[in-house]
Write a protein that holds these residues in place. Sequence first.
Motif, PDB file in Angstrom:
ATOM      1  N   MET A  42       0.826  -1.202   0.000  1.00 12.26           N
ATOM      2  CA  MET A  42       0.000   0.000   0.000  1.00 12.26           C
ATOM      3  C   MET A  42       0.864   1.258   0.000  1.00 12.26           C
ATOM      4  O   MET A  42       0.544   2.240  -0.659  1.00 12.26           O
ATOM      5  N   VAL A  43       1.979   1.207   0.758  1.00  9.82           N
ATOM      6  CA  VAL A  43       2.895   2.353   0.765  1.00  9.82           C
ATOM      7  C   VAL A  43       3.488   2.572  -0.621  1.00  9.82           C
ATOM      8  O   VAL A  43       3.625   3.708  -1.094  1.00  9.82           O
ATOM      9  N   ALA A  44       3.845   1.473  -1.296  1.00 10.03           N
ATOM     10  CA  ALA A  44       4.416   1.588  -2.641  1.00 10.03           C
ATOM     11  C   ALA A  44       3.407   2.203  -3.604  1.00 10.03           C
ATOM     12  O   ALA A  44       3.760   3.068  -4.431  1.00 10.03           O
ATOM     13  N   ILE A  45       2.148   1.789  -3.514  1.00 10.65           N
ATOM     14  CA  ILE A  45       1.113   2.360  -4.381  1.00 10.65           C
ATOM     15  C   ILE A  45       0.943   3.843  -4.090  1.00 10.65           C
ATOM     16  O   ILE A  45       0.835   4.675  -5.011  1.00 10.65           O
ATOM     17  N   LEU A  46       0.926   4.192  -2.806  1.00 17.94           N
ATOM     18  CA  LEU A  46       0.797   5.598  -2.425  1.00 17.94           C
ATOM     19  C   LEU A  46       1.936   6.436  -2.998  1.00 17.94           C
ATOM     20  O   LEU A  46       1.725   7.522  -3.547  1.00 17.94           O
ATOM     21  N   LEU A  47       3.158   5.921  -2.896  1.00 16.59           N
ATOM     22  CA  LEU A  47       4.314   6.652  -3.411  1.00 16.59           C
ATOM     23  C   LEU A  47       4.260   6.787  -4.929  1.00 16.59           C
ATOM     24  O   LEU A  47       4.621   7.833  -5.483  1.00 16.59           O
ATOM     25  N   THR A  48       3.817   5.735  -5.601  1.00 15.14           N
ATOM     26  CA  THR A  48       3.716   5.792  -7.057  1.00 15.14           C
ATOM     27  C   THR A  48       2.708   6.847  -7.489  1.00 15.14           C
ATOM     28  O   THR A  48       2.960   7.645  -8.395  1.00 15.14           O
TER      29      THR A  48
END
Length: 272
Positions: A1-7
Amino acid sequence: MVAILLTVTALRIGHRAALGAAHDLAWGLGAVFVLQLALPLVCYAALWMLGLTQTPAALALVLVAAAPAISGGPNLALLLGQDAGRMMQILVLGTAAFPVTVLPVLALFPQLGPPTEVIQSALAVLVVIVIATLLGFVLRARIFPHPNARQVQTLDGASVIAFSVIVVALMAPLNAAVRADASSVLLWAIFAFAISYGLQFTTLICLRNSRLRPVAGPLAIGAGNRNIALFLVALPPETIAPLLIFIACWQLPMYLTPLLLPRLYRWALPHD
């Protein structure tokens, strides 16, 4: 979820804004070492003089001061009307420097265990941040090289949705904690708000009339919103157990910042 948020955040900001903020690394690196190295050492020295270094609250304060900015920092910057490109720079620099800046803190608290686990966790987080950010920049360059106002609104909406999902997930443990020991949760929550908002207020006051005024907003966001979850996945369970309620409470001031502190940022940095 953090990776999606950063993307999604990198897609919203774009590589031009981030690279435009990366030409002067001196202030960024200096700020990171002040916030992640000098600050926790000063906190520890003050606690040592008071004889409080062995308390859970002291450990929580020093770990917060030693942690890099949260991955959602650029989203907080967008919601507060601050420079998200500069915030992205602070996030990447702080996470990259964390394996070095955290070593003195680990030396001060031998009970935290070997530093290798903390450093490995920090490096893993750094890899996620870099890959997700680069993916967002590539998508921005290919899909929205020159977004119009409606597309920017859409990207902002996607960022807020992704941010909100993470907020709900991170705050979930508070329900059981409140039912089990409401008074303890209240005290930890007050402590968390005091640290987060105190750091943001102090940073804004110190930098609003300095040559770092253009980056005072992002630095204040980074100072008061730290990724203490890095320690949650790296430290021994018996060490981190007394801090679990604090870590859950720590999410409250961070993710309420866009609701509670816009006036503070507008007052400290008018017309910015």
